[in-house]
Design a protein around this motif. Sequence first.
Motif, PDB file in Angstrom:
ATOM      1  N   HIS A  72      14.815  -6.958  -3.922  1.00 59.42           N
ATOM      2  CA  HIS A  72      16.166  -7.047  -4.493  1.00 59.42           C
ATOM      3  C   HIS A  72      17.195  -6.892  -3.376  1.00 59.42           C
ATOM      4  CE1 HIS A  72      15.301  -7.205  -8.789  1.00 59.42           C
ATOM      5  NE2 HIS A  72      14.422  -6.226  -8.635  1.00 59.42           N
ATOM      6  N   ILE A  73      18.189  -7.745  -3.394  1.00 59.28           N
ATOM      7  CA  ILE A  73      19.317  -7.647  -2.452  1.00 59.28           C
ATOM      8  C   ILE A  73      20.619  -7.806  -3.230  1.00 59.28           C
ATOM      9  CG2 ILE A  73      20.413  -8.591  -0.379  1.00 59.28           C
ATOM     10  CD1 ILE A  73      17.739  -9.787   0.385  1.00 59.28           C
ATOM     11  N   SER A  74      21.582  -6.945  -2.919  1.00 58.72           N
ATOM     12  CA  SER A  74      22.903  -7.044  -3.529  1.00 58.72           C
ATOM     13  C   SER A  74      23.947  -7.058  -2.414  1.00 58.72           C
ATOM     14  CB  SER A  74      23.160  -5.856  -4.461  1.00 58.72           C
ATOM     15  OG  SER A  74      24.507  -5.836  -4.911  1.00 58.72           O
ATOM     16  N   ILE A  75      24.784  -8.085  -2.397  1.00 58.95           N
ATOM     17  CA  ILE A  75      25.846  -8.218  -1.388  1.00 58.95           C
ATOM     18  C   ILE A  75      27.171  -8.522  -2.080  1.00 58.95           C
ATOM     19  CG2 ILE A  75      24.282  -8.963   0.452  1.00 58.95           C
ATOM     20  CD1 ILE A  75      25.123 -11.837  -0.112  1.00 58.95           C
ATOM     21  N   GLU A  98       0.838  -1.192   0.000  1.00 62.15           N
ATOM     22  CA  GLU A  98       0.000   0.000   0.000  1.00 62.15           C
ATOM     23  C   GLU A  98       0.871   1.239   0.000  1.00 62.15           C
ATOM     24  OE1 GLU A  98      -2.547  -0.243   3.349  1.00 62.15           O
ATOM     25  OE2 GLU A  98      -3.448  -2.159   2.769  1.00 62.15           O
ATOM     26  N   ASN A  99       0.297   2.372  -0.370  1.00 61.92           N
ATOM     27  CA  ASN A  99       1.040   3.633  -0.433  1.00 61.92           C
ATOM     28  C   ASN A  99       1.618   3.984   0.940  1.00 61.92           C
ATOM     29  OD1 ASN A  99       0.463   3.972  -3.142  1.00 61.92           O
ATOM     30  ND2 ASN A  99      -1.429   5.130  -2.727  1.00 61.92           N
ATOM     31  N   ASN A 100       2.927   4.437   0.901  1.00 61.32           N
ATOM     32  CA  ASN A 100       3.611   4.890   2.112  1.00 61.32           C
ATOM     33  C   ASN A 100       3.708   3.807   3.195  1.00 61.32           C
ATOM     34  OD1 ASN A 100       3.849   7.518   1.019  1.00 61.32           O
ATOM     35  ND2 ASN A 100       1.762   7.970   1.684  1.00 61.32           N
ATOM     36  N   PHE A 101       3.673   2.561   2.782  1.00 59.98           N
ATOM     37  CA  PHE A 101       3.752   1.462   3.748  1.00 59.98           C
ATOM     38  C   PHE A 101       5.089   0.747   3.562  1.00 59.98           C
ATOM     39  CE2 PHE A 101       3.041  -3.050   4.886  1.00 59.98           C
ATOM     40  CZ  PHE A 101       2.765  -2.869   6.235  1.00 59.98           C
ATOM     41  N   LYS A 102       5.953   0.881   4.558  1.00 57.23           N
ATOM     42  CA  LYS A 102       7.261   0.232   4.499  1.00 57.23           C
ATOM     43  C   LYS A 102       7.189  -1.068   5.288  1.00 57.23           C
ATOM     44  CE  LYS A 102       9.940   4.471   3.908  1.00 57.23           C
ATOM     45  NZ  LYS A 102      11.050   5.297   4.421  1.00 57.23           N
ATOM     46  N   LEU A 103       7.085  -2.135   4.541  1.00 57.28           N
ATOM     47  CA  LEU A 103       6.862  -3.434   5.170  1.00 57.28           C
ATOM     48  C   LEU A 103       8.016  -3.835   6.081  1.00 57.28           C
ATOM     49  CD1 LEU A 103       4.702  -5.627   5.107  1.00 57.28           C
ATOM     50  CD2 LEU A 103       5.988  -6.748   3.289  1.00 57.28           C
ATOM     51  N   GLN A 144      22.783  -3.597  -0.765  1.00 63.21           N
ATOM     52  CA  GLN A 144      21.572  -2.903  -1.199  1.00 63.21           C
ATOM     53  C   GLN A 144      20.365  -3.791  -0.901  1.00 63.21           C
ATOM     54  OE1 GLN A 144      22.224  -2.067  -5.344  1.00 63.21           O
ATOM     55  NE2 GLN A 144      23.413  -0.219  -4.939  1.00 63.21           N
ATOM     56  N   TYR A 145      19.321  -3.163  -0.450  1.00 66.06           N
ATOM     57  CA  TYR A 145      18.083  -3.893  -0.171  1.00 66.06           C
ATOM     58  C   TYR A 145      16.914  -2.963  -0.461  1.00 66.06           C
ATOM     59  CZ  TYR A 145      14.239  -6.063   2.375  1.00 66.06           C
ATOM     60  OH  TYR A 145      13.041  -6.615   2.700  1.00 66.06           O
ATOM     61  N   TYR A 146      16.025  -3.425  -1.279  1.00 59.97           N
ATOM     62  CA  TYR A 146      14.787  -2.658  -1.453  1.00 59.97           C
ATOM     63  C   TYR A 146      13.654  -3.591  -1.866  1.00 59.97           C
ATOM     64  CZ  TYR A 146      15.861  -2.654  -6.515  1.00 59.97           C
ATOM     65  OH  TYR A 146      16.153  -3.023  -7.801  1.00 59.97           O
ATOM     66  N   MET A 147      12.460  -3.194  -1.470  1.00 57.77           N
ATOM     67  CA  MET A 147      11.250  -3.952  -1.757  1.00 57.77           C
ATOM     68  C   MET A 147      10.255  -2.999  -2.417  1.00 57.77           C
ATOM     69  SD  MET A 147       8.695  -5.755   1.002  1.00 57.77           S
ATOM     70  CE  MET A 147      10.022  -6.729   1.682  1.00 57.77           C
ATOM     71  N   LYS A 148       9.653  -3.429  -3.506  1.00 54.21           N
ATOM     72  CA  LYS A 148       8.726  -2.554  -4.200  1.00 54.21           C
ATOM     73  C   LYS A 148       7.694  -3.382  -4.966  1.00 54.21           C
ATOM     74  CE  LYS A 148      11.539  -2.117  -8.401  1.00 54.21           C
ATOM     75  NZ  LYS A 148      12.192  -1.176  -9.332  1.00 54.21           N
ATOM     76  N   ASN A 149       6.663  -2.720  -5.384  1.00 52.45           N
ATOM     77  CA  ASN A 149       5.653  -3.365  -6.234  1.00 52.45           C
ATOM     78  C   ASN A 149       6.208  -3.549  -7.642  1.00 52.45           C
ATOM     79  OD1 ASN A 149       3.676  -3.378  -4.201  1.00 52.45           O
ATOM     80  ND2 ASN A 149       3.099  -1.263  -4.676  1.00 52.45           N
ATOM     81  N   LYS A 150       5.798  -4.618  -8.298  1.00 56.06           N
ATOM     82  CA  LYS A 150       6.175  -4.796  -9.699  1.00 56.06           C
ATOM     83  C   LYS A 150       5.549  -3.688 -10.537  1.00 56.06           C
ATOM     84  CE  LYS A 150       6.488  -9.854  -9.492  1.00 56.06           C
ATOM     85  NZ  LYS A 150       5.939 -11.135 -10.018  1.00 56.06           N
TER      86      LYS A 150
END
Length: 366
Positions: free
Chosen positions: A359-362, A316-321, A344-350
């Motif tokens: 996505h995670i980058s290590i 949902e909008n402005n919702f950081k899981l 790097q780590y980020y979660m988003k809608n397709k």
Amino acid sequence: MLSYLRKKLDLNLILILAGFYAVTLTISFAKTAYFKYHKIAYNTIGWKDLVVDHFVVDYFAVMIYLTFASYATKVMIDKKYKPFTILAIHFALSLLLGFFIYFGSIFFFVLIGRYSITDINLSLHFNGIIKSIDINFLIYFIMVLIIYTYYYIKRNRQVELEKATIESQLANAKLNLLKSNLQPHFLFNTLNSISSLVDSNKKQAQNTIADLGNLLRELLATGNKNLITLEQELNMLVKYINIIEVRFSDHFTFTAEIDDSLLEANFPSLLLQPIIENSIKHGYDYDNTDLEVDLSIEKSDNRILISISNNGKILENNFKLSENNFGIKNTLERLKTIYNNDFQYYMKNKKDKSGIITHISIPYID
């Protein structure tokens, strides 16, 4: 006594001082040889006596004296003498250097029989001491500067090493704490999955308990290791997925695409399970009853790229899981501690709003 002297005398420092003074005497000998060759001075002294009397004996006398000065300096540093006291002691030692060189040389020549006690002209030697007192003063304080610089650099390196060791110990303690918090959380969620099977399918519940036992055995095998191989991580993940597939039956599908060249790479333990658990927990809703979770792990530019996507409920909008989920918050803290923000780590809608992608980058560590 010998062990005490070894603590106060640093062989590397003595070698540095010996090298510096050898260079100093080499330059001085070149100047003296020039004057003698052109018959400007030292005409009455043979080359052999010039080398032995003015340089070889001088070299060993000065090195004995500077070894003592190095010892005295270390004692003053360890006992934290006041700056004025240190300066006064070094000033006195710098003045005594000339006396030590001259009278040390006399003692050596008397010892080998070149001179007798009656041949010694104290006034002549005293004049020689006064003549070179400024040069000896400069040489001594240059040597002292080298001594203090050496101990300063050595102390800084030791402080940095101790700091790095403490930071490493704190990081390991933090990681172990985070991991110890994550494992019970994972266990409780898995037991909840099993409990849903007890009434509906006892045989499956028994099999799932056996799977859980195998999974816990692998978790115990990793111990306090914060980095394991990717293959070990995937083996634990497969057992977890087997448990989940039993719980959700035909309403859950899991696929994985793994770069086989990464199987032996170092990988944070229990990194994938909380993210997939999060995808399952928040992916299902009334409009999304059949969930597909896809895992992809590949290598690019010496980094490991991890992608976990699902076709479930979107954010949902402005919702950081991640800020409202224990497993994800724990995972982020562990990544930050292990890689010092080099991740790097980020979660988003397709883009087509058909689900969520993480996505995670290590860094790649073989």
